[in-house]
Write a protein that holds these residues in place. Structure first.
Motif, PDB file in Angstrom:
ATOM      1  N   SER A  35       0.956  -1.182   0.081  1.00 24.03           N
ATOM      2  CA  SER A  35       0.071   0.039   0.190  1.00 24.03           C
ATOM      3  C   SER A  35       1.008   1.373   0.180  1.00 24.03           C
ATOM      4  O   SER A  35       1.620   1.270   0.629  1.00 24.03           O
ATOM      5  CB  SER A  35      -0.915   0.055   1.371  1.00 24.03           C
ATOM      6  OG  SER A  35      -1.469   1.143   1.595  1.00 24.03           O
ATOM      7  N   TYR A  86     -14.222  -1.887  -3.611  1.00 26.16           N
ATOM      8  CA  TYR A  86     -13.972  -0.380  -4.028  1.00 26.16           C
ATOM      9  C   TYR A  86     -14.682   0.537  -2.907  1.00 26.16           C
ATOM     10  O   TYR A  86     -16.018   0.169  -2.953  1.00 26.16           O
ATOM     11  CB  TYR A  86     -14.293  -0.434  -5.372  1.00 26.16           C
ATOM     12  CG  TYR A  86     -14.442   1.076  -6.063  1.00 26.16           C
ATOM     13  CD1 TYR A  86     -13.352   1.724  -6.255  1.00 26.16           C
ATOM     14  CD2 TYR A  86     -15.725   1.771  -6.208  1.00 26.16           C
ATOM     15  CE1 TYR A  86     -13.225   2.937  -6.695  1.00 26.16           C
ATOM     16  CE2 TYR A  86     -15.434   3.110  -6.904  1.00 26.16           C
ATOM     17  CZ  TYR A  86     -14.189   3.748  -7.088  1.00 26.16           C
ATOM     18  OH  TYR A  86     -14.186   4.879  -7.663  1.00 26.16           O
ATOM     19  N   LYS A  88     -15.112   4.480  -0.399  1.00 28.24           N
ATOM     20  CA  LYS A  88     -14.617   5.502   0.202  1.00 28.24           C
ATOM     21  C   LYS A  88     -13.709   5.479   1.338  1.00 28.24           C
ATOM     22  O   LYS A  88     -14.267   4.976   2.262  1.00 28.24           O
ATOM     23  CB  LYS A  88     -15.662   6.675   0.072  1.00 28.24           C
ATOM     24  CG  LYS A  88     -15.250   7.939   0.556  1.00 28.24           C
ATOM     25  CD  LYS A  88     -16.480   8.864   0.406  1.00 28.24           C
ATOM     26  CE  LYS A  88     -17.260   8.940   1.467  1.00 28.24           C
ATOM     27  NZ  LYS A  88     -18.361  10.148   1.534  1.00 28.24           N
ATOM     28  N   SER A  89     -12.759   5.980   1.592  1.00 30.47           N
ATOM     29  CA  SER A  89     -11.590   5.863   2.612  1.00 30.47           C
ATOM     30  C   SER A  89     -11.367   6.970   3.229  1.00 30.47           C
ATOM     31  O   SER A  89     -12.177   8.010   3.336  1.00 30.47           O
ATOM     32  CB  SER A  89     -10.290   5.048   2.129  1.00 30.47           C
ATOM     33  OG  SER A  89      -9.637   4.992   3.262  1.00 30.47           O
ATOM     34  N   SER A  93     -10.876   9.945   0.179  1.00 29.13           N
ATOM     35  CA  SER A  93     -10.186   9.241  -1.053  1.00 29.13           C
ATOM     36  C   SER A  93     -10.958   7.971  -1.689  1.00 29.13           C
ATOM     37  O   SER A  93     -11.624   7.294  -0.848  1.00 29.13           O
ATOM     38  CB  SER A  93      -8.699   8.910  -0.772  1.00 29.13           C
ATOM     39  OG  SER A  93      -8.629   7.956   0.298  1.00 29.13           O
ATOM     40  N   SER A  95     -10.756   4.141  -2.600  1.00 31.76           N
ATOM     41  CA  SER A  95      -9.916   3.105  -2.461  1.00 31.76           C
ATOM     42  C   SER A  95     -10.209   1.949  -3.196  1.00 31.76           C
ATOM     43  O   SER A  95     -11.582   1.644  -3.217  1.00 31.76           O
ATOM     44  CB  SER A  95      -9.730   2.812  -1.110  1.00 31.76           C
ATOM     45  OG  SER A  95      -9.336   4.139  -0.412  1.00 31.76           O
ATOM     46  N   GLU A  97      -9.085  -2.360  -2.944  1.00 34.21           N
ATOM     47  CA  GLU A  97      -8.077  -3.530  -2.233  1.00 34.21           C
ATOM     48  C   GLU A  97      -8.313  -4.622  -3.041  1.00 34.21           C
ATOM     49  O   GLU A  97      -9.480  -4.899  -3.229  1.00 34.21           O
ATOM     50  CB  GLU A  97      -8.353  -3.488  -0.897  1.00 34.21           C
ATOM     51  CG  GLU A  97      -7.801  -2.180  -0.086  1.00 34.21           C
ATOM     52  CD  GLU A  97      -7.834  -2.396   1.429  1.00 34.21           C
ATOM     53  OE1 GLU A  97      -7.427  -3.514   1.635  1.00 34.21           O
ATOM     54  OE2 GLU A  97      -7.572  -1.425   2.085  1.00 34.21           O
ATOM     55  N   ALA A 112      -3.220  -2.530  -2.445  1.00 33.57           N
ATOM     56  CA  ALA A 112      -4.234  -1.208  -2.087  1.00 33.57           C
ATOM     57  C   ALA A 112      -3.948  -0.105  -3.039  1.00 33.57           C
ATOM     58  O   ALA A 112      -2.834   0.074  -3.438  1.00 33.57           O
ATOM     59  CB  ALA A 112      -3.975  -0.856  -0.592  1.00 33.57           C
ATOM     60  N   HIS A 113      -4.859   0.568  -3.627  1.00 38.31           N
ATOM     61  CA  HIS A 113      -5.054   1.581  -4.301  1.00 38.31           C
ATOM     62  C   HIS A 113      -5.829   2.883  -4.041  1.00 38.31           C
ATOM     63  O   HIS A 113      -6.840   2.572  -3.400  1.00 38.31           O
ATOM     64  CB  HIS A 113      -5.361   1.020  -5.907  1.00 38.31           C
ATOM     65  CG  HIS A 113      -4.660  -0.160  -6.370  1.00 38.31           C
ATOM     66  ND1 HIS A 113      -4.873  -1.289  -5.881  1.00 38.31           N
ATOM     67  CD2 HIS A 113      -3.987  -0.219  -7.093  1.00 38.31           C
ATOM     68  CE1 HIS A 113      -4.055  -2.185  -6.325  1.00 38.31           C
ATOM     69  NE2 HIS A 113      -3.354  -1.479  -7.218  1.00 38.31           N
ATOM     70  N   TYR A 114      -5.321   3.809  -4.256  1.00 32.75           N
ATOM     71  CA  TYR A 114      -5.957   5.289  -3.653  1.00 32.75           C
ATOM     72  C   TYR A 114      -6.048   6.349  -4.594  1.00 32.75           C
ATOM     73  O   TYR A 114      -5.058   6.298  -5.525  1.00 32.75           O
ATOM     74  CB  TYR A 114      -5.350   5.606  -2.397  1.00 32.75           C
ATOM     75  CG  TYR A 114      -5.291   4.755  -1.288  1.00 32.75           C
ATOM     76  CD1 TYR A 114      -6.280   4.372  -0.538  1.00 32.75           C
ATOM     77  CD2 TYR A 114      -4.281   3.941  -1.283  1.00 32.75           C
ATOM     78  CE1 TYR A 114      -6.332   3.381   0.400  1.00 32.75           C
ATOM     79  CE2 TYR A 114      -4.025   2.979  -0.260  1.00 32.75           C
ATOM     80  CZ  TYR A 114      -4.989   2.751   0.749  1.00 32.75           C
ATOM     81  OH  TYR A 114      -4.962   1.971   1.481  1.00 32.75           O
ATOM     82  N   LYS A 115      -7.179   7.256  -4.859  1.00 29.24           N
ATOM     83  CA  LYS A 115      -7.099   8.195  -5.505  1.00 29.24           C
ATOM     84  C   LYS A 115      -7.757   9.277  -4.708  1.00 29.24           C
ATOM     85  O   LYS A 115      -9.122   9.076  -4.169  1.00 29.24           O
ATOM     86  CB  LYS A 115      -7.908   7.898  -6.639  1.00 29.24           C
ATOM     87  CG  LYS A 115      -8.070   9.138  -7.691  1.00 29.24           C
ATOM     88  CD  LYS A 115      -9.116   8.880  -8.847  1.00 29.24           C
ATOM     89  CE  LYS A 115      -9.229   9.895  -9.944  1.00 29.24           C
ATOM     90  NZ  LYS A 115      -9.539  11.463  -9.450  1.00 29.24           N
TER      91      LYS A 115
END
Length: 118
Positions: A35, A86, A88-89, A93, A95, A97, A112-115
């Motif tokens: 991550s 998928y 909201k984190s 953001s 997210s 995973e 893990a991926h975030y935008k």
């Protein structure tokens, strides 16, 4: 093995309750977790954690760093022995995973991926 929908609901509920024992119940002892947040919180350029004990220590730091942590699940994408959640984190953001599951339904690898929301 429970359904991936049940798994996802329980995983999000555990995080939203900040119940670290419940969160950790989803992970295999030999978990590999990747991550970008690991890079920031652990000051680790590799962004990787191996093992459940180390992951729990990291999650404990994350819960302290983000006391208002709350996840909102948007989608569950099912794969072969895997699932992508998928949601909201923290800090709104987005997210995703990707979780690889073992034969017991425990997570053995996470990417893990975030935008950031604009």
């Amino acid at each position: 093995m429970e359904s991936k929908t049940t798994f996802a609901a329980e995983w999000v509920a555990a995080w939203n309750a900040h119940d670290l024992d419940a969160v950790m119940s989803h992970y295999d002892d030999q978990i590999e977790f990747y991550s970008p947040v690991i890079q920031r919180i652990n000051n680790d350029p590799e962004g990787k954690i191996v093992g459940k004990v180390a992951l729990e220590a990291y999650f404990r730091k994350a819960l302290v760093a983000y006391p208002d942590l709350h996840f909102e699940l948007y989608h569950i994408l099912e794969g072969i022995n895997s699932v992508v959640l998928y949601y909201k984190s923290v800090n709104n953001s987005l997210s995703a995973e990707m979780m690889v599951l073992n034969e017991k339904g425990l997570v053995k690898e996470v990417r893990a991926h975030y935008k950031q929301q604009s």
